[in-house]
Write an enzyme that holds these catalytic residues in place. Structure first.
Site, PDB file in Angstrom:
ATOM      1  N   TYR A 110      10.844  70.139  47.488  1.00 54.77           N
ATOM      2  CA  TYR A 110      11.412  68.793  47.430  1.00 54.77           C
ATOM      3  C   TYR A 110      11.712  68.437  45.981  1.00 54.77           C
ATOM      4  O   TYR A 110      11.132  68.995  45.052  1.00 54.77           O
ATOM      5  CB  TYR A 110      10.471  67.756  48.049  1.00 54.77           C
ATOM      6  CG  TYR A 110       9.137  67.610  47.355  1.00 54.77           C
ATOM      7  CD1 TYR A 110       8.991  66.821  46.209  1.00 54.77           C
ATOM      8  CD2 TYR A 110       8.009  68.253  47.846  1.00 54.77           C
ATOM      9  CE1 TYR A 110       7.770  66.683  45.575  1.00 54.77           C
ATOM     10  CE2 TYR A 110       6.780  68.128  47.220  1.00 54.77           C
ATOM     11  CZ  TYR A 110       6.662  67.345  46.084  1.00 54.77           C
ATOM     12  OH  TYR A 110       5.454  67.225  45.445  1.00 54.77           O
ATOM     13  N   HIS A 118      -0.983  72.989  46.163  1.00 52.09           N
ATOM     14  CA  HIS A 118       0.426  72.589  46.310  1.00 52.09           C
ATOM     15  C   HIS A 118       0.957  72.398  44.895  1.00 52.09           C
ATOM     16  O   HIS A 118       0.503  71.526  44.163  1.00 52.09           O
ATOM     17  CB  HIS A 118       0.519  71.290  47.119  1.00 52.09           C
ATOM     18  CG  HIS A 118       1.801  70.542  46.924  1.00 52.09           C
ATOM     19  ND1 HIS A 118       3.034  71.121  47.064  1.00 52.09           N
ATOM     20  CD2 HIS A 118       2.038  69.243  46.577  1.00 52.09           C
ATOM     21  CE1 HIS A 118       3.970  70.224  46.825  1.00 52.09           C
ATOM     22  NE2 HIS A 118       3.386  69.075  46.527  1.00 52.09           N
ATOM     23  N   ASP A 144      -8.331  64.509  82.097  1.00 55.31           N
ATOM     24  CA  ASP A 144      -8.350  64.672  83.542  1.00 55.31           C
ATOM     25  C   ASP A 144      -8.952  66.035  83.827  1.00 55.31           C
ATOM     26  O   ASP A 144      -8.718  66.990  83.079  1.00 55.31           O
ATOM     27  CB  ASP A 144      -6.953  64.526  84.165  1.00 55.31           C
ATOM     28  CG  ASP A 144      -6.035  65.689  83.845  1.00 55.31           C
ATOM     29  OD1 ASP A 144      -6.031  66.120  82.660  1.00 55.31           O
ATOM     30  OD2 ASP A 144      -5.324  66.153  84.743  1.00 55.31           O
TER      31      ASP A 144
END
Length: 839
Positions: free
Chosen positions: A256, A225, A547
């Site tokens: 940014y 980055h 589930d």
């Protein structure tokens, strides 16, 4: 002589923000004899915490990530290391402005306030040096801020040390991790060996390398980055603190800009993906700055500088402002963009807290510590569970392909149904070629290519005419087709054939098998051989862990069938609860079996024409399972349905799946059988029957009573979560799962809009609805109900709002739409007496 203890309750490896947080919270929750180790010096051992851009935006479309971030901010504030500055996400395009309305929706759903959409002039008022002529507006969150993450780590570490529960060893390298009989036993270091049955890897980009010492895998890749600091900035000359102006995210350029004292920091996620292996990270003694600060590659930043010049020309074009610091910072990326948390499925006692950024560090540390100490965390972490990965998803090829694809989507406009493009066609059903011939549009689930709809069903659009909803708005038309609704109607009138190959399937066998499955399931498992049971699997607090369906195939033989997304997590949960004496074993059959679904009013006619076995209602009752012959194929048929119609799930060895498909296809021709995609199975069919789904309605923060799934009686046998479940049955629920329908889809423009899920449910006049536990009401599932002619929403509502006929509203894309509460609890909208499914 080593000062490390010979034995520890837990060893935490890595002293970044995550490691310090995990160690602190373990001690806070009562663990003693915790050891925290790092190869580097303190307070900055050289990982990503030391250089990461330390700002925190609160709103994410992920409920889980938002919760971790909010909890982290609360901890940072308590430690006095958080500076609130506000933050604005600006839009250069109309598409981004629409996305910012989605940010508003997510903020309302997760309870983040205040937030607002602001005009270009409003952005200029907040950030005077911005060029407002190139933006259309912004999304403003006053609660955004920056944090001193190194100081936060030090505070947590020192608090734990002061309690007498933590010992810290800096400049200590881990050389190996010993494993015995599948459980971690010892950590070997340059300062001596420490015996421990619990080890936590919080090593950031080094995590895969350390995990391999124990024979385990943590699927992430180090990635670049880019960020630079420019200054001194004349406008900031009189700055009294690190930040006094809101942080700007230039979302359309993946960049940014933020004040950093007298300088301006510019960061980018727009450059080409630059990936490394953990072995490429140099040791601290050979690193020019730190091991995770690589040399800056200027050509990758040329376009980004141009974008920064466009947005903040006052600063970037000023000749007095120069580049003071520039790095290729190294951070961690995973194949699905989520952290890697929890106990390794490879080695018992080996825990991971990896791919965690500064913004969610303390919240993640707290949640993981809760999980380790109590068996569960307050925040549902199912999307971050390390056990979620299937084997192919742990490979270097897959991790790097998905990380590279996802990197440039860091600030991207990502549709909720958007599909990955990289590393596809990994797992193919045996009838995949037949599906291609039918024009299937494939979505991926756990690596499996599953048809979402079939272009060959085009004539159904004319057959069903106006009963098929068409969408005109571009956003909700993405990754969707009206053919889904047409296939649904064809199934309801005739029959549909479904590819269910993504199921995860495993057998529990042995003398202790019954006790093993009883221990982890809510429903009674001591049923006759040849019965299937749908059951929730509970967490310790009585919330939903999962589930699934279990078939009893023999006195000592149970087959578990669960969704592919949660399959590996469910497998680990069952394996963890097998008896220690070895009287029950688990065998994974996922890649050995395949499943076809056959449902609709003509399903019995079709199956009967293909088999000589009795499949009449009297001969094959709902809830039964047994082996039948279909041609030359021996098929395990289970009469159960997730779409609310007559039919069966049909299981065969995977090499016989194509034969079964062809036999059913030919048998179905006279009865109008159509291929149906997962759009019917997972959305339209399910929602008409108000069936709940794990990860949507069923999460650990909601319980069985709130979901309307409590049985008349509770089995006498003990099971995980029983004590909490019994308590919930005695208490008034804080919320009740309800089904709503949309009254009017017309937007202010006159175009009809259709909710996709995760939108806030509001009072009729637009006020938020919050239950007594502070949970905001939002849409857990949304989709068409073609047979009932309504767009269906499900949501948990406080009892005072859970009233049939109640008029409420849903917020979608910046507008409110009227909805009516149709059902309180679990009664279906379609066929409420369940006559079709039991016919």
């Amino acid at each position: 002589m080593s000062n490390l203890p010979a034995h520890a309750r837990a060893v935490v490896i890595g002293c970044g923000i995550v490691g310090n947080s995990v160690a602190y919270h373990l001690c806070r929750l009562g663990w003693r004899d915790v050891v925290l180790i790092d190869k580097g010096p303190l307070p900055n051992p050289g990982g990503s915490t030391g250089h990461a851009s330390n700002f925190i935006f609160l709103v994410d479309h992920s409920k889980e990530m938002t919760a971790l971030t909010v909890e982290s901010v609360n901890q940072y504030k308590e430690m006095g290391v958080f500076t609130q500055s506000g933050g604005i996400e600006v839009a250069r395009t109309s598409e981004r402005m629409q996305e910012l309305t989605r940010r508003m929706v997510s903020a309302a759903s997760w309870g983040i306030e205040p937030v607002s959409l602001v005009s270009p002039a409003g952005v200029k008022d907040l950030v005077p040096f911005i060029n407002d002529s190139i933006i259309l507006g912004g999304f403003y969150t006053p609660g955004v801020g920056v944090v001193d993450s190194l100081r936060a780590g030090t505070i947590m570490r020192e608090r734990a040390q002061a309690s007498g529960a933590l010992m810290v060893a800096a400049k200590t390298e881990v050389l190996g991790i010993d494993v015995d009989h599948g459980r971690v036993r010892c950590v070997r270091t340059t300062a001596g060996d420490v015996e421990a049955e619990t080890v936590v890897i919080t090593c950031g980009v080094w995590s895969p390398r350390v995990a391999r010492m124990a024979g385990a895998r943590i699927p992430l890749t180090p990635a670049v980055h880019q960020m630079i600091d420019v200054g001194p900035v004349p406008r900031f000359a009189g700055a009294k603190g690190d930040i006094e102006v809101p942080i700007v995210r230039d979302m359309d350029t993946n960049m940014y800009e933020r004040q950093a004292g007298g300088d301006l920091e510019i960061g980018s996620y727009a450059h080409r993906p630059i990936l490394y292996d953990p072995e490429d990270i140099p040791p601290i003694e050979r690193a020019a700055l730190s091991p995770t600060e690589f040399p800056f590659t200027q050509p990758d930043f040329e376009l980004q500088m141009q974008h920064a010049l466009e947005l903040v020309p006052e600063i970037v074009s000023d000749e007095r402002v120069g580049v003071k610091y520039a790095i290729n910072g190294i951070l961690s990326l995973t194949p699905d963009g989520m952290p890697v948390l929890g106990e390794s499925p490879d080695v018992r006692g080996l825990w991971s807290a990896a791919a965690v950024w500064v913004k969610e560090g303390p919240g993640t540390g707290k949640a993981l510590a809760e999980w380790m100490v109590h068996g569960q965390s307050e925040i549902d972490l199912h999307s971050s569970d390390i056990a979620r990965f299937h084997e192919h998803q742990k490979t270097r090829t897959h991790v790097r392909a998905r990380a590279a694809e996802g990197f440039n989507k860091t600030y991207g406009i990502v549709h909720p149904s958007e599909q990955w493009a990289s590393n596809r066609d990994v797992r193919l059903a045996p009838f995949h070629q037949r599906e291609r011939e039918l024009g299937a549009t494939f979505f991926e689930a756990a690596g499996w290519e599953r048809p979402m709809w079939y272009e060959s069903n085009g004539p159904l659009l004319d057959e069903f005419g106006d009963r098929v909803t068409r969408r005109t708005a571009e956003w909700e038309s993405r990754w969707w087709s009206p053919l889904i609704n047409a296939e649904h109607l064809a199934m309801r009138e005739r029959a549909g054939l479904f590819d269910l190959s993504a199921f995860a399937i495993f057998d529990i066998t042995g003398p202790g098998a019954l006790a093993a499955v009883q221990k982890v399931t809510l429903r009674q498992m001591d049923v006759p051989v040849g019965r299937n049971v749908y059951t929730p699997v509970l967490s310790h607090n009585g919330g939903f862990k999962s589930d699934l369906t279990i078939m009893r195939l023999g006195e000592e033989h149970f087959r578990v069938v669960t969704g592919g997304a949660s399959g590996m997590s469910d497998k680990k949960w069952f394996a963890d609860h097998l008896p220690a004496n070895g009287t029950a074993q688990l065998f994974d059959l996922t890649t050995a079996m395949t499943t076809v679904g056959l449902w609709g009013p003509r399903a019995r006619d079709i199956l009967a024409s293909a088999t000589g076995d009795d499949v009449s209602n009297e001969g094959f009752k709902f809830g039964a399972c047994r082996t039948i012959d279909v041609g030359t194929v021996r098929v395990l048929a289970s009469r159960i349905s997730y779409v609310g119609d007559l039919g069966w799930e049909l299981y065969v060895p995977i090499e016989q799946g194509l034969k079964l498909w062809d036999l059913l296809w030919e048998a179905g021709r006279p009865f109008g059988l159509v291929p149906c995609g997962i759009g019917v199975y997972g959305t339209t069919g399910r929602l008409e029957k108000c069936y709940r789904a794990h990860g949507n309605e069923l999460e650990t923060e909601y319980n069985v009573v709130e979901a309307g799934m409590q049985a008349p009686r509770v089995k006498s046998e003990d099971f995980v979560g029983k004590e909490a479940h019994l308590r919930h049955r005695e208490e008034a629920p804080a919320a009740i799962l309800c089904t709503l329908t949309v009254d009017d889809h017309r937007s202010k423009s006159g175009e009809k809009r259709y909710m996709l899920g995760r939108e806030p449910i509001l009072t009729h006049d637009g006020a938020p609805i919050v239950d007594s536990r502070g949970r905001h009401s939002y849409v857990t599932s949304a989709g068409a109900g073609p047979s009932v002619g309504k767009h269906i929403l499900m949501s948990y509502l406080p009892p005072e709002h859970a009233v049939t006929g109640q008029r409420l509203a849903v917020q979608y894309m910046g507008e409110r739409y009227p909805v009516t509460l149709a059902v309180v609890g679990s009664a279906p909208l379609f066929d409420p007496e369940n006559t079709r499914i039991r016919s």
